[in-house]
Design a protein around this motif. Structure first.
Motif: not given
Lengths: 903, 124
Positions: A256-261, A419-430
């Protein structure tokens, strides 16, 4: 149905979309934007619901029951609870003129190109298949509508192909009007919002038709479903499902947060941060409404067609079609079409921006020959680059759909993308909360996560389609079962998504954290980290000029003109200079550092932060700042703001202090007045004896032939009055010591009983003269007290003396000591004439006695009781009188016995 | 050259003052009436009409103001002179005294010769 009709309808729908987009942009030019309201914003967020929601949910429901809801719970939770996170991301995005998720992550970690590249790559690999599935959904639903079996092999007969082309045109028209990618795409957002409404309405119509048209309402369908053995199983919530639910909720939250769209509509297209508040509940509401009919439709389909007879994904369309309701079917088709196209449009724009900024531009800039082209206007070129990126993305999606997609179901591809875009989550949120997160950490984390994601999700699906040998899945690579992509390190029993998410996130987060903790950050990174994490402190004022870069104005001009065009860049620079009172000194040629920073920001909006940074660096001379210096500069600007706050507070304090001073001044004036009164009273009292002394003395002096006896009497009186006067003055001075606080207690331990006996013996002779019965009564103990011995003796003498004075002959006086453990009470009791009640309140006032005697002037000064009161109060005690006229008096005082308390 | 000596009423609660005034008035040849407080004064005023009253103000029971008011409002007494003698020296006090009808206000301490002179002037 005739395929021409369907095609015309679809085309007509697209024309309507074009129309809405044009209208929205027209309104923007006129100044009254239609998308600047929270409802349009919330609707645009619902681009989250694609053909997966429209068609795929029903299919999922027939297989896994209510688990289809998992991917809506995540966004609901995120929408309600993570608005602050989103708010912070939006603020940072606006401030740094970020134009994509890759740009965001790259900007946070020092405007790093490799990160931008990796994120873009991950998006392409992870999300393009998702786009192609939308294309598949369109063609599949089209085929159902025209009852066409099988797909066409020829490209020219391929409906998907034509649809792709039309969509490409739409996107290019409304997505690449301006060079500055941070500009809002008003038309686009309006069209998306419109599409969200259409798909919702269409789905509800399908639901209503099936539930109330073909069955007799919810109750009927559910009852019938519970009767069927296969279907009733779907109601059950299995224990083992907990893990699946958990991971699906997690990754749908991230999606919901990180999909490009999603990043595009919720962050980049956001017009007003306050819209978030309404969206927090409007968007979950939308999700709720669109999911209401999923189960009824799923059950309806199974009941009507029997299990496994038809692909459940198609129920939404197939059922009304089967019932012969062509108009409704057409509308429902358009609904699904709408769901798919909105996804394609936004996702493509988002990804193509990333491709052009993070892949194409850096590539071009890396080629020296192409870099020379900066001399010629580059702005048009950028737009072409973007358009080509759009075509590239759509082409990729189309090819994927044609060749690979039909092997894999709609739903699972979607989850793989999540699952792919979830990989951005740590770097982005942290990254937005932890300044210690470093570029190396982020890079490591994302790459590691990416690798695990690929190995545990993509490889198995490729093995399933036969591209890779399926033995890999059964035995693991090279026969090593602990490296089996579906059961890594022996973790079994998880569904593939949960399994993949578990390992990829585990390694992602741990490597990210460890590397971050151990890596040293370069100055640019530290600076960006500070600006991201503490955005709310810095977003107030532009922090331009901090880097102290100098550049030649002509160079900067050329740079901007090339990318933005002569007109636009001139307006921007002039505007900025005016707002910040910078003088553009054509003569000196050197640009103000603030201008340099501003130019970089503008460029970032066009070509991404990383590329912009490179471009501007090529024309500036930068003063190398150490990390300490940067932090110091940032701290200083913060300190300035703190100082301002301090100043304002100080001036408030000053006003308050002035008021306090005025009050104190008034108080002093009052005290002064009191002192004047005291002075007057005292001098008044002194006049009385002085009058006698003067009169008597004058008479004696002027009458030398006075009779000896009379002369002697007069002189005797003079002497007496002199004594009285002296005594009075002494008492006054004495009293003044108490008044001004100069009197100090001289403490010692002594026996009160002994003191009382001493005082008693002093007064006894006086009592004897008047034949007064004088008694001392005390308890057996010594009554030790820690106090000022002499002063307390004075009090006793004063009271006893008064008693003797005012008791008639043959009266009696009792002198009593009482031990109340915490305090010692001294009583002087007489049977004199008592004191009238009216006088009692004033008894201990200065000079009271002196004024209120009837005939004979008393020996005392009138200050005795006043001084006694002061002494008693200094000891922390109390003094008072109990008396009635004609019935004698009791003068009492108590002294607290601190020593007794300690015993 | 008086045939009948003037009658002076002395009112003061301080015995020393009374003794002094008594000496001074007798020496001047006046007759002296003595009241040791306000009540005694009122009593004496019932029976006698003095020519002049030397009046202390601060007295416990009936103060000098009241005596003055009594004298100045009484038909038979109002021609009798009233001289306030007081340690109250404020301008407002003195004014108050005159407002009540006093013929003279003397502040304490007083000069004896001065006092005698002023009294003889008043009686003349």
């Amino acid at each position: 149905m005739n395929n021409i009709i369907v095609i015309i309808c679809a085309l007509f729908y697209l024309v309507v979309l074009f129309g809405i987009a044009y209208y929205a942009e027209h309104r923007l030019k006129k100044g009254s934007s239609i998308i600047n309201n929270p409802y349009v914003y919330s609707l645009s967020l619902a681009v989250y619901c694609t053909a997966w929601t429209y068609y795929g949910s029903v299919g999922r429901a027939t297989n896994d029951g209510i688990m289809f809801l998992a991917i809506y719970i995540g966004p609901t939770i995120a929408s309600i609870f993570m608005m602050p996170v989103l708010g912070k991301i939006i603020r940072i995005t606006k401030f740094q003129r970020i134009n994509s998720i890759a740009d965001f992550v790259s900007a946070r970690y020092g405007k790093n190109l490799s990160i931008a590249f990796i994120v873009t790559l991950l998006c392409i690999i992870g999300v393009v298949p998702y786009i192609s599935l939308q294309l598949k959904a369109i063609s599949a639903s089209f085929n159902i509508l025209i009852q066409h079996q099988g797909s066409s092999t020829s490209y020219f007969n391929d409906t998907t192909f034509y649809i792709t082309i039309v969509l490409a045109v739409f996107i290019i028209l409304f997505g690449t009007r301006s060079v500055d990618a941070t500009e809002k795409h008003e038309g686009l957002v309006a069209a998306i919002a419109f599409e969200t409404i259409i798909k919702l309405v269409a789905f509800i119509c399908a639901g209503l038709f099936i539930t109330y048209g073909l069955f007799n309402g919810f109750g009927d369908i559910f009852y019938k479903a519970s009767q069927s053995q296969t279907l009733s199983k779907l109601f059950v919530f299995k224990q083992a499902d907990y893990i699946s639910w958990f991971f699906m909720i997690i990754c749908s939250m991230m999606a919901f947060l990180f999909l490009p769209r999603q990043f595009q509509v919720s962050v980049i297209e956001n017009v007003d941060e306050s819209h978030l508040k309404k969206a927090a509940w409007l968007f979950p509401l939308y999700l709720l409404i669109i999911n209401v009919f999923v189960l009824p439709i799923a059950f309806g389909g199974e009941l009507l067609f029997g299990k496994g007879m038809m692909d459940a994904d198609t129920y939404v369309l197939a059922i009304p079609l089967h019932s012969g309701n062509h108009l409704l079917s057409l509308f429902i088709f358009i609904g699904g079409f709408s769901a798919a196209t909105s996804m394609i449009i936004v996702e493509t724009i988002a990804i193509s921006t990333m491709v052009s900024n993070s892949m194409v531009m850096p590539f071009l800039l890396g080629i020296p020959a192409l870099k020379k082209r900066i001399d010629i206007s580059f702005s048009k070129d950028i737009i072409y680059i973007r358009r080509i990126s759009i075509l590239l993305v759509l082409l990729l999606a189309y090819l994927y759909e044609k060749n690979v997609a039909h092997y894999i179901s709609l739903v699972s591809i979607g989850l793989v993308s999540f699952a792919a875009v979830t990989q951005f989550a740590p770097a982005l949120i942290a990254g937005i909360y932890w300044k210690g997160a470093s570029k190396n950490g982020a890079l490591t984390g994302i790459i590691v996560g990416f690798i695990f994601w690929f190995y545990t999700l993509v490889i198995p699906s490729l093995a399933n389609t036969g591209i890779i040998h399926s033995d890999l899945l059964t035995f693991g690579p090279f026969g090593l079962s602990w490296l089996n992509p579906t059961a890594l390190f022996g973790l079994q029993g998880f569904d593939s998504i949960s399994h993949s998410l578990f390992w990829s996130l585990f390694f992602n987060i741990s490597s990210f954290t460890i590397v971050s903790l151990y890596s040293k950050q370069k100055s640019q990174e530290v600076y960006q980290a500070e600006l991201f994490v503490n955005i709310y402190k810095h977003a107030v004022s532009d922090n331009e000029g901090l880097w102290k870069r100098t550049a030649y104005i002509p160079d900067l001009n050329t740079l901007l003109e090339n990318f933005l065009g002569k007109e636009r860049s001139k307006n921007l620079i002039m505007g900025y200079a005016q707002r910040n009172k910078i003088i553009i000194d054509e003569a000196s040629n050197i640009a103000d550092p603030r201008l340099v920073d501003f130019s970089e920001k503008i460029l970032a909006g066009v070509i991404g932060s990383a590329s912009a940074h490179i471009m501007v660096s090529s024309v500036t001379k930068e003063e190398e700042l150490s990390i300490d210096e940067i932090l110091k500069i940032l701290q200083e600007s913060q300190q300035m703001r703190e100082l301002n706050k301090e100043l304002r507070k100080k001036s408030l304090d000053l006003t308050r202090a002035t008021d306090d001073l005025k009050k104190a001044n008034n108080q002093l004036k009052d005290i002064d007045a009191l002192k004047d009164e005291f002075l007057y009273t005292v001098t008044h009292e002194l006049r009385t004896p002085l009058t006698s002394i003067r009169a008597l003395s004058e008479i004696v002096h002027d009458n030398p032939d006075m009779e000896e006896e009379q002369r002697s009497e007069f002189m005797g009186r003079v002497v007496k009055e002199t004594e009285r006067l002296t005594h009075l003055i002494t008492q006054v001075l004495y009293l003044e010591r108490y008044e001004s606080g100069k009197q100090k207690l001289n403490l010692s331990s002594f026996s009160m009983v002994e003191l009382a006996e001493d005082a008693f013996q002093s007064i006894e002779p006086l009592a004897k003269i008047k034949n007064i019965d004088f008694k001392l009564i005390h308890p057996n103990s010594s009554l030790l007290l820690h106090a000022d011995k002499d002063l307390l003796r004075q009090v006793m003498i004063n009271l006893l003396g008064n008693a003797v004075k005012f008791t008639n002959e043959d009266g009696h006086i009792e002198f009593i000591l009482t031990d109340n453990h915490d305090e010692i009470v001294v009583t002087v009791k007489d049977n004199g004439k008592g004191i009238p009640k009216v006088d009692q309140p004033f008894l201990f006032d200065k000079f009271f006695q002196a004024r209120n005697q009837t005939v004979k002037k008393p020996e005392g000064s009138g200050l005795g009781l006043a001084i006694s009161k002061k002494i008693v109060i200094m000891h922390g005690g109390k003094i008072w009188v109990e008396s009635e006229e004609g019935k004698g008096s009791r003068f009492m005082f108590l002294i607290p016995n601190f020593m007794a308390r300690n015993v | 050259m008086n045939k009948i000596p003037y009658k002076i009423l002395l009112v003061d609660d301080d015995p020393n003052i009374l003794i002094s005034l008594e000496f001074l008035m007798r020496k001047s040849g006046y007759d002296v009436l003595i009241a040791r407080n306000g009540s005694e004064a009122l009593e004496l005023l019932n029976d006698t009409v003095p020519d002049l009253t030397l009046l202390d103000i601060m007295m416990p029971d009936v103060d000098g103001y009241q005596i003055c008011k009594h004298i100045k409002s009484s038909k038979k007494l109002k021609h009798s002179k009233v001289v306030f003698m007081s340690a109250k020296t404020k301008e407002s006090d003195i004014q108050k005294g005159y407002n009540l009808g006093a013929d003279l206000y003397i502040t304490k301490p007083f000069a004896t010769k001065e006092l005698v002179k002023k009294i003889s002037e008043l009686l003349a």
